[in-house]
Design a protein around this motif. Sequence first.
Motif, PDB file in Angstrom:
ATOM      1  N   LYS A  24       1.013  -1.291  -0.058  1.00  0.00           N
ATOM      2  CA  LYS A  24       0.032   0.052   0.128  1.00  0.00           C
ATOM      3  C   LYS A  24       0.884   1.189   0.044  1.00  0.00           C
ATOM      4  N   GLU A  25       0.343   2.350  -0.451  1.00  0.00           N
ATOM      5  CA  GLU A  25       1.093   3.425  -0.552  1.00  0.00           C
ATOM      6  C   GLU A  25       1.063   4.171   1.020  1.00  0.00           C
ATOM      7  N   GLU A  26       1.874   3.521   1.740  1.00  0.00           N
ATOM      8  CA  GLU A  26       2.005   4.175   3.335  1.00  0.00           C
ATOM      9  C   GLU A  26       2.862   5.295   3.335  1.00  0.00           C
ATOM     10  N   GLN A  27       2.185   6.351   3.978  1.00  0.00           N
ATOM     11  CA  GLN A  27       2.782   7.438   4.120  1.00  0.00           C
ATOM     12  C   GLN A  27       4.491   7.549   4.847  1.00  0.00           C
ATOM     13  N   GLU A  28       4.592   6.359   5.774  1.00  0.00           N
ATOM     14  CA  GLU A  28       5.720   6.476   6.444  1.00  0.00           C
ATOM     15  C   GLU A  28       6.866   5.421   5.536  1.00  0.00           C
ATOM     16  N   LEU A  29       6.527   4.907   4.415  1.00  0.00           N
ATOM     17  CA  LEU A  29       7.508   4.159   3.518  1.00  0.00           C
ATOM     18  C   LEU A  29       7.646   5.094   2.119  1.00  0.00           C
ATOM     19  N   ASP A  30       8.792   5.600   1.919  1.00  0.00           N
ATOM     20  CA  ASP A  30       9.144   6.314   0.881  1.00  0.00           C
ATOM     21  C   ASP A  30       9.157   5.060  -0.268  1.00  0.00           C
ATOM     22  N   SER A  32       7.392   2.082  -1.604  1.00  0.00           N
ATOM     23  CA  SER A  32       6.187   1.115  -1.600  1.00  0.00           C
ATOM     24  C   SER A  32       5.965   0.508  -3.027  1.00  0.00           C
ATOM     25  N   TYR A  33       5.288  -0.682  -3.277  1.00  0.00           N
ATOM     26  CA  TYR A  33       4.851  -1.235  -4.345  1.00  0.00           C
ATOM     27  C   TYR A  33       4.176  -0.099  -5.163  1.00  0.00           C
ATOM     28  N   PRO A  34       3.118   0.628  -4.883  1.00  0.00           N
ATOM     29  CA  PRO A  34       2.263   1.475  -5.543  1.00  0.00           C
ATOM     30  C   PRO A  34       3.204   2.577  -6.035  1.00  0.00           C
ATOM     31  N   ARG A  35       4.342   3.125  -5.302  1.00  0.00           N
ATOM     32  CA  ARG A  35       5.120   4.146  -5.669  1.00  0.00           C
ATOM     33  C   ARG A  35       6.223   3.747  -6.691  1.00  0.00           C
ATOM     34  N   LEU A  36       6.631   2.463  -6.595  1.00  0.00           N
ATOM     35  CA  LEU A  36       7.668   1.913  -7.393  1.00  0.00           C
ATOM     36  C   LEU A  36       6.897   1.794  -9.138  1.00  0.00           C
ATOM     37  N   LYS A  37       5.700   1.250  -8.960  1.00  0.00           N
ATOM     38  CA  LYS A  37       5.040   1.258 -10.222  1.00  0.00           C
ATOM     39  C   LYS A  37       4.628   2.625 -10.814  1.00  0.00           C
ATOM     40  N   HIS A  38       4.432   3.532  -9.930  1.00  0.00           N
ATOM     41  CA  HIS A  38       3.932   5.027 -10.464  1.00  0.00           C
ATOM     42  C   HIS A  38       5.087   5.594 -11.249  1.00  0.00           C
ATOM     43  N   ALA A  39       6.286   5.258 -10.555  1.00  0.00           N
ATOM     44  CA  ALA A  39       7.557   5.940 -11.116  1.00  0.00           C
ATOM     45  C   ALA A  39       7.986   5.282 -12.157  1.00  0.00           C
ATOM     46  N   GLY A  40       7.747   3.938 -12.459  1.00  0.00           N
ATOM     47  CA  GLY A  40       8.409   3.329 -13.630  1.00  0.00           C
ATOM     48  C   GLY A  40       9.818   2.725 -13.169  1.00  0.00           C
ATOM     49  N   VAL A  41       9.740   2.431 -11.751  1.00  0.00           N
ATOM     50  CA  VAL A  41      11.116   1.462 -11.311  1.00  0.00           C
ATOM     51  C   VAL A  41      10.940   0.186 -11.783  1.00  0.00           C
ATOM     52  N   ARG A  42      11.902  -0.482 -12.506  1.00  0.00           N
ATOM     53  CA  ARG A  42      11.870  -1.818 -12.924  1.00  0.00           C
ATOM     54  C   ARG A  42      12.674  -2.724 -11.958  1.00  0.00           C
ATOM     55  N   PHE A 263      16.171   6.198  -0.023  1.00  0.00           N
ATOM     56  CA  PHE A 263      14.959   6.267   0.562  1.00  0.00           C
ATOM     57  C   PHE A 263      14.687   5.461   1.712  1.00  0.00           C
ATOM     58  N   ASP A 264      14.023   5.889   2.565  1.00  0.00           N
ATOM     59  CA  ASP A 264      13.779   5.173   3.777  1.00  0.00           C
ATOM     60  C   ASP A 264      14.749   4.885   4.808  1.00  0.00           C
ATOM     61  N   GLY A 265      15.993   5.552   4.420  1.00  0.00           N
ATOM     62  CA  GLY A 265      16.983   5.485   5.189  1.00  0.00           C
ATOM     63  C   GLY A 265      17.526   7.061   5.634  1.00  0.00           C
ATOM     64  N   ILE A 266      16.623   8.136   4.955  1.00  0.00           N
ATOM     65  CA  ILE A 266      16.756   9.574   5.271  1.00  0.00           C
ATOM     66  C   ILE A 266      15.854  10.017   6.166  1.00  0.00           C
ATOM     67  N   GLU A 267      15.865  11.310   6.744  1.00  0.00           N
ATOM     68  CA  GLU A 267      14.858  12.111   7.408  1.00  0.00           C
ATOM     69  C   GLU A 267      14.926  13.388   6.970  1.00  0.00           C
ATOM     70  N   GLN A 268      15.786  13.719   5.756  1.00  0.00           N
ATOM     71  CA  GLN A 268      15.528  14.770   5.058  1.00  0.00           C
ATOM     72  C   GLN A 268      15.608  14.480   3.673  1.00  0.00           C
ATOM     73  N   TRP A 269      14.976  15.377   2.780  1.00  0.00           N
ATOM     74  CA  TRP A 269      14.725  14.990   1.335  1.00  0.00           C
ATOM     75  C   TRP A 269      15.153  16.344   0.444  1.00  0.00           C
ATOM     76  N   ILE A 270      15.507  15.838  -0.775  1.00  0.00           N
ATOM     77  CA  ILE A 270      15.849  16.928  -1.875  1.00  0.00           C
ATOM     78  C   ILE A 270      14.228  17.620  -2.212  1.00  0.00           C
ATOM     79  N   ARG A 274      10.714  13.530  -2.662  1.00  0.00           N
ATOM     80  CA  ARG A 274      10.193  13.292  -1.143  1.00  0.00           C
ATOM     81  C   ARG A 274      10.087  11.300  -0.828  1.00  0.00           C
ATOM     82  N   HIS A 275       9.821  10.889  -2.128  1.00  0.00           N
ATOM     83  CA  HIS A 275       9.604   9.472  -2.063  1.00  0.00           C
ATOM     84  C   HIS A 275       9.723   8.946  -3.665  1.00  0.00           C
ATOM     85  N   THR A 276       9.752   7.756  -3.771  1.00  0.00           N
ATOM     86  CA  THR A 276      10.022   7.079  -5.024  1.00  0.00           C
ATOM     87  C   THR A 276       9.178   7.523  -6.183  1.00  0.00           C
ATOM     88  N   GLY A 277       7.870   7.685  -5.725  1.00  0.00           N
ATOM     89  CA  GLY A 277       6.808   8.186  -6.623  1.00  0.00           C
ATOM     90  C   GLY A 277       7.242   9.476  -7.196  1.00  0.00           C
TER      91      GLY A 277
END
Length: 313
Positions: A24-30, A32-42, A263-270, A274-277
């Motif tokens: 699921k697209e969890e706010q706490e997870l940078d 996640s499967y939905p964000r990987l698919k949205h981004a086109g990560v293979r 991602f998921d190893g940082i607490e600050q973001w560019i 903000r996440h894979t998506g």
Amino acid sequence: MKIMDGHCDALTKLFVNPKLDFGKEEQELDVSYPRLKHAGVRVQCFAIYLSDTIQQPTFDHILQMVDIFHRKIVSHPGMRFIQNVQDWHDMEAGEQVGAILTLEGVDALAGNFTHLRILYHLGVRSIGLTWNYANWAADGVMEPRKGGFTRKGKLMLRELETMGIIADVSHLSQTAFWEMVEVYRKPFIASHSNAQKICPHPRNLSDDQIKAIIQCQGLIGITFVPYFVDSVNLAVPIAALLKHIDHVCSLEGERHIGFGSDFDGIEQWIKGLRHTGQYENLIEALCKNYREAQVEAFLFGNWRNFMLANLPK
């Protein structure tokens, strides 16, 4: 465009908080499967990283994280576990997102090479030798004494080489880096490190280190950790990442650049990452500054070439 990301710490978050759902697209997870698919990560690399909240990490902790990887990540019907070249080709022939299992820091192996071989059989295909500090094998980049490898650590490098596990020098001290260059005779990676010339953080790579990675036909995963990108500005824009790419290219490293977000190893973001998506924002910036073939290589092609040359056949 297709993407491969060489490093994330989603496994650590799933280990610490069992209620999180990778599907699921969890706010706490940078990541996640939905964000990987949205981004086109293979292909996404998932690191086994035992955070410093565990005072005495053991091999059992590693096995727990391997179990989480299988139960919560590659059990998802949209994911495919990649352990060898054929798995990679099967992934490309379908629509699934490939998952590669890695280890960040050999502390919990406690110098036991049987543990190392077990991890290979369980599918670990890349190993980061240290985190920031010293362990039984070598010194990390933030260890005050700035030492290199132990005798047993050098023996471990030979074991990695024999088994075909890819060595990862991100977090390794400068002294240990150059000792590894002398001992380890296969291509290696810095899965999530940037250029020290652009941002003078100890975790970043000197020009000589970058050249050594290029020379061995290795790969550098440009990372999204803001303070590895820009040492001056608090709000770091995506454009600042391009300076690191340009610098590695200036050292003739165009074919040796990928991304390793952390991602998921940082607490600050560019800003805008903000996440894979949000990889699409990076793609937009890349397309404004580089030819299409270059962008495709940075995002996926260079990692693909490296992995097909170095994964088990």
